[in-house]
Design a protein around this motif. Structure first.
Motif, PDB file in Angstrom:
ATOM      1  N   SER A  64     -19.715 -24.356 -12.142  1.00  0.00           N
ATOM      2  CA  SER A  64     -18.896 -25.474 -12.588  1.00  0.00           C
ATOM      3  C   SER A  64     -18.078 -25.094 -13.810  1.00  0.00           C
ATOM      4  O   SER A  64     -17.032 -25.669 -14.065  1.00  0.00           O
ATOM      5  N   SER A  65     -18.528 -24.102 -14.581  1.00  0.00           N
ATOM      6  CA  SER A  65     -17.741 -23.597 -15.704  1.00  0.00           C
ATOM      7  C   SER A  65     -18.178 -22.178 -16.009  1.00  0.00           C
ATOM      8  O   SER A  65     -19.274 -21.752 -15.672  1.00  0.00           O
ATOM      9  N   THR A  66     -17.270 -21.468 -16.647  1.00  0.00           N
ATOM     10  CA  THR A  66     -17.568 -20.108 -17.067  1.00  0.00           C
ATOM     11  C   THR A  66     -17.335 -20.019 -18.555  1.00  0.00           C
ATOM     12  O   THR A  66     -16.792 -20.921 -19.168  1.00  0.00           O
ATOM     13  N   GLY A  67     -17.741 -18.910 -19.122  1.00  0.00           N
ATOM     14  CA  GLY A  67     -17.541 -18.709 -20.548  1.00  0.00           C
ATOM     15  C   GLY A  67     -16.080 -18.501 -20.884  1.00  0.00           C
ATOM     16  O   GLY A  67     -15.237 -18.259 -20.023  1.00  0.00           O
ATOM     17  N   VAL A  68     -15.780 -18.592 -22.157  1.00  0.00           N
ATOM     18  CA  VAL A  68     -14.403 -18.452 -22.620  1.00  0.00           C
ATOM     19  C   VAL A  68     -13.944 -17.002 -22.501  1.00  0.00           C
ATOM     20  O   VAL A  68     -12.813 -16.730 -22.131  1.00  0.00           O
ATOM     21  N   LEU A  69     -14.811 -16.082 -22.779  1.00  0.00           N
ATOM     22  CA  LEU A  69     -14.458 -14.670 -22.720  1.00  0.00           C
ATOM     23  C   LEU A  69     -14.608 -14.144 -21.299  1.00  0.00           C
ATOM     24  O   LEU A  69     -15.347 -14.702 -20.485  1.00  0.00           O
ATOM     25  N   ASN A  70     -13.933 -13.043 -21.006  1.00  0.00           N
ATOM     26  CA  ASN A  70     -13.963 -12.482 -19.657  1.00  0.00           C
ATOM     27  C   ASN A  70     -15.344 -11.972 -19.269  1.00  0.00           C
ATOM     28  O   ASN A  70     -15.735 -12.029 -18.115  1.00  0.00           O
ATOM     29  N   ASP A  71     -16.099 -11.428 -20.212  1.00  0.00           N
ATOM     30  CA  ASP A  71     -17.395 -10.829 -19.896  1.00  0.00           C
ATOM     31  C   ASP A  71     -18.556 -11.796 -20.078  1.00  0.00           C
ATOM     32  O   ASP A  71     -19.702 -11.377 -20.118  1.00  0.00           O
ATOM     33  N   SER A  72     -18.288 -13.070 -20.225  1.00  0.00           N
ATOM     34  CA  SER A  72     -19.384 -14.022 -20.437  1.00  0.00           C
ATOM     35  C   SER A  72     -19.939 -14.494 -19.103  1.00  0.00           C
ATOM     36  O   SER A  72     -19.543 -14.036 -18.045  1.00  0.00           O
ATOM     37  N   GLY A  73     -20.856 -15.459 -19.144  1.00  0.00           N
ATOM     38  CA  GLY A  73     -21.624 -15.830 -17.972  1.00  0.00           C
ATOM     39  C   GLY A  73     -21.088 -16.989 -17.172  1.00  0.00           C
ATOM     40  O   GLY A  73     -20.030 -17.536 -17.439  1.00  0.00           O
ATOM     41  N   TYR A  74     -21.902 -17.355 -16.172  1.00  0.00           N
ATOM     42  CA  TYR A  74     -21.660 -18.514 -15.332  1.00  0.00           C
ATOM     43  C   TYR A  74     -22.571 -19.637 -15.816  1.00  0.00           C
ATOM     44  O   TYR A  74     -23.723 -19.407 -16.157  1.00  0.00           O
ATOM     45  N   TYR A  75     -22.043 -20.873 -15.799  1.00  0.00           N
ATOM     46  CA  TYR A  75     -22.816 -22.023 -16.246  1.00  0.00           C
ATOM     47  C   TYR A  75     -22.765 -23.106 -15.171  1.00  0.00           C
ATOM     48  O   TYR A  75     -21.697 -23.537 -14.774  1.00  0.00           O
ATOM     49  N   TYR A  76     -23.926 -23.532 -14.730  1.00  0.00           N
ATOM     50  CA  TYR A  76     -24.060 -24.609 -13.751  1.00  0.00           C
ATOM     51  C   TYR A  76     -24.669 -25.804 -14.486  1.00  0.00           C
ATOM     52  O   TYR A  76     -25.773 -25.699 -15.029  1.00  0.00           O
ATOM     53  N   VAL A  77     -23.947 -26.925 -14.497  1.00  0.00           N
ATOM     54  CA  VAL A  77     -24.385 -28.086 -15.275  1.00  0.00           C
ATOM     55  C   VAL A  77     -24.467 -29.311 -14.363  1.00  0.00           C
ATOM     56  O   VAL A  77     -23.538 -29.585 -13.602  1.00  0.00           O
ATOM     57  N   ALA A  78     -25.574 -30.047 -14.456  1.00  0.00           N
ATOM     58  CA  ALA A  78     -25.735 -31.320 -13.747  1.00  0.00           C
ATOM     59  C   ALA A  78     -26.304 -32.331 -14.727  1.00  0.00           C
ATOM     60  O   ALA A  78     -27.253 -32.049 -15.457  1.00  0.00           O
ATOM     61  N   VAL A  97     -28.032 -24.231 -16.046  1.00  0.00           N
ATOM     62  CA  VAL A  97     -28.469 -22.891 -15.685  1.00  0.00           C
ATOM     63  C   VAL A  97     -27.385 -21.936 -16.154  1.00  0.00           C
ATOM     64  O   VAL A  97     -26.222 -22.069 -15.776  1.00  0.00           O
ATOM     65  N   ALA A  98     -27.784 -20.983 -16.998  1.00  0.00           N
ATOM     66  CA  ALA A  98     -26.857 -19.984 -17.534  1.00  0.00           C
ATOM     67  C   ALA A  98     -27.220 -18.629 -16.964  1.00  0.00           C
ATOM     68  O   ALA A  98     -28.352 -18.165 -17.119  1.00  0.00           O
ATOM     69  N   ILE A  99     -26.268 -18.013 -16.294  1.00  0.00           N
ATOM     70  CA  ILE A  99     -26.459 -16.665 -15.759  1.00  0.00           C
ATOM     71  C   ILE A  99     -25.553 -15.746 -16.559  1.00  0.00           C
ATOM     72  O   ILE A  99     -24.323 -15.903 -16.552  1.00  0.00           O
ATOM     73  N   SER A 100     -26.149 -14.814 -17.287  1.00  0.00           N
ATOM     74  CA  SER A 100     -25.372 -13.911 -18.134  1.00  0.00           C
ATOM     75  C   SER A 100     -25.186 -12.565 -17.445  1.00  0.00           C
ATOM     76  O   SER A 100     -26.038 -12.123 -16.665  1.00  0.00           O
ATOM     77  N   PHE A 101     -24.069 -11.930 -17.731  1.00  0.00           N
ATOM     78  CA  PHE A 101     -23.712 -10.646 -17.130  1.00  0.00           C
ATOM     79  C   PHE A 101     -23.476  -9.622 -18.232  1.00  0.00           C
ATOM     80  O   PHE A 101     -23.091  -9.970 -19.356  1.00  0.00           O
ATOM     81  N   ASP A 102     -23.671  -8.350 -17.904  1.00  0.00           N
ATOM     82  CA  ASP A 102     -23.342  -7.295 -18.861  1.00  0.00           C
ATOM     83  C   ASP A 102     -21.869  -6.924 -18.693  1.00  0.00           C
ATOM     84  O   ASP A 102     -21.134  -7.564 -17.936  1.00  0.00           O
ATOM     85  N   THR A 103     -21.415  -5.880 -19.388  1.00  0.00           N
ATOM     86  CA  THR A 103     -19.997  -5.513 -19.347  1.00  0.00           C
ATOM     87  C   THR A 103     -19.565  -4.995 -17.980  1.00  0.00           C
ATOM     88  O   THR A 103     -18.396  -5.056 -17.641  1.00  0.00           O
ATOM     89  N   ALA A 104     -20.505  -4.518 -17.168  1.00  0.00           N
ATOM     90  CA  ALA A 104     -20.177  -4.028 -15.829  1.00  0.00           C
ATOM     91  C   ALA A 104     -20.159  -5.156 -14.797  1.00  0.00           C
ATOM     92  O   ALA A 104     -19.820  -4.921 -13.638  1.00  0.00           O
ATOM     93  N   GLY A 105     -20.531  -6.367 -15.180  1.00  0.00           N
ATOM     94  CA  GLY A 105     -20.530  -7.498 -14.255  1.00  0.00           C
ATOM     95  C   GLY A 105     -21.818  -7.648 -13.475  1.00  0.00           C
ATOM     96  O   GLY A 105     -21.861  -8.356 -12.474  1.00  0.00           O
ATOM     97  N   VAL A 106     -22.901  -7.022 -13.931  1.00  0.00           N
ATOM     98  CA  VAL A 106     -24.204  -7.113 -13.273  1.00  0.00           C
ATOM     99  C   VAL A 106     -25.039  -8.171 -14.005  1.00  0.00           C
ATOM    100  O   VAL A 106     -24.970  -8.296 -15.227  1.00  0.00           O
ATOM    101  N   VAL A 107     -25.831  -8.925 -13.244  1.00  0.00           N
ATOM    102  CA  VAL A 107     -26.639  -9.996 -13.827  1.00  0.00           C
ATOM    103  C   VAL A 107     -27.606  -9.419 -14.855  1.00  0.00           C
ATOM    104  O   VAL A 107     -28.356  -8.490 -14.582  1.00  0.00           O
ATOM    105  N   GLN A 108     -27.563 -10.016 -16.048  1.00  0.00           N
ATOM    106  CA  GLN A 108     -28.438  -9.573 -17.138  1.00  0.00           C
ATOM    107  C   GLN A 108     -29.624 -10.506 -17.306  1.00  0.00           C
ATOM    108  O   GLN A 108     -30.730 -10.070 -17.601  1.00  0.00           O
ATOM    109  N   GLY A 109     -29.401 -11.808 -17.145  1.00  0.00           N
ATOM    110  CA  GLY A 109     -30.490 -12.766 -17.313  1.00  0.00           C
ATOM    111  C   GLY A 109     -30.134 -14.132 -16.764  1.00  0.00           C
ATOM    112  O   GLY A 109     -28.967 -14.476 -16.602  1.00  0.00           O
ATOM    113  N   ILE A 110     -31.189 -14.909 -16.461  1.00  0.00           N
ATOM    114  CA  ILE A 110     -31.026 -16.275 -15.966  1.00  0.00           C
ATOM    115  C   ILE A 110     -31.848 -17.183 -16.866  1.00  0.00           C
ATOM    116  O   ILE A 110     -33.041 -16.956 -17.068  1.00  0.00           O
ATOM    117  N   GLU A 111     -31.199 -18.208 -17.427  1.00  0.00           N
ATOM    118  CA  GLU A 111     -31.887 -19.146 -18.320  1.00  0.00           C
ATOM    119  C   GLU A 111     -31.659 -20.558 -17.827  1.00  0.00           C
ATOM    120  O   GLU A 111     -30.607 -20.875 -17.279  1.00  0.00           O
TER     121      GLU A 111
END
Length: 157
Positions: A64-78, A97-111
């Motif tokens: 539903s939204s992404t971070g402001v920066l290009n390398d930031s994560g995905y955010y799902y909000v309900a 639910v916040a899914i963060s990615f590293d600089t290569a675009g690989v999933v780093q963590g899920i919170e």
């Protein structure tokens, strides 16, 4: 005559109870849900260190939204809101639910966060005042009406 009066009272009493029942039904709470958060089963399919941005979007859905920066994560909000009468809607539950990615675009963590994890951020508007005043001729003329008296004219002679 007495039977008509008793019948009228019972009809009136029934109408009053019906009106009171409708008024109470109108004040019942209405709950509405806005947004989308993936289920725990869908999140179990996302593996940190292996999945990428594209695979997350395919398996879980577009965020539903992404971070402001290009390398930031995905955010799902309900958010679940409670509407009660004429009062403003109030959030009752919020899941993020916040899914963060590293600089290569690989999933780093899920919170996962809830409404209790949130903080209220006070917004304030500070505006610098300008020293420039908009004084037109008419405003200057009307503004000087109370600044002089008859004794000022007599002293000049």
């Amino acid at each position: 005559m007495v039977a008509k009066a008793l019948h009228f009272k019972s009809v009136l009493r029934g109408a009053v109870f019906a009106a009171a029942g409708l008024a109470l039904a109108a004040c019942s709470s209405i709950y509405r849900k806005h947004g989308y958060v993936p289920t725990p089963d869908q999140l179990a399919e996302v593996v940190p260190g292996i999945d990428t941005r594209d695979s997350v979007a395919e398996s879980v859905g577009i965020p539903s939204s992404t971070g402001v920066l290009n390398d930031s994560g995905y955010y799902y909000v309900a958010t679940r809101f409670r509407h009660y009468g004429a009062a403003a809607p109030k959030p009752v539950a919020r899941d993020l639910v916040a899914i963060s990615f590293d600089t290569a675009g690989v999933v780093q963590g899920i919170e996962r966060f809830s409404l209790e994890d949130g903080k209220v951020v006070p917004l304030e508007r500070r505006v610098t005042s300008s020293s420039v005043q908009d004084n037109t001729f008419l405003r200057q003329l009307l503004g000087s009406l109370g600044n002089f008296g008859p004794d000022q004219f007599l002293q000049d002679q």
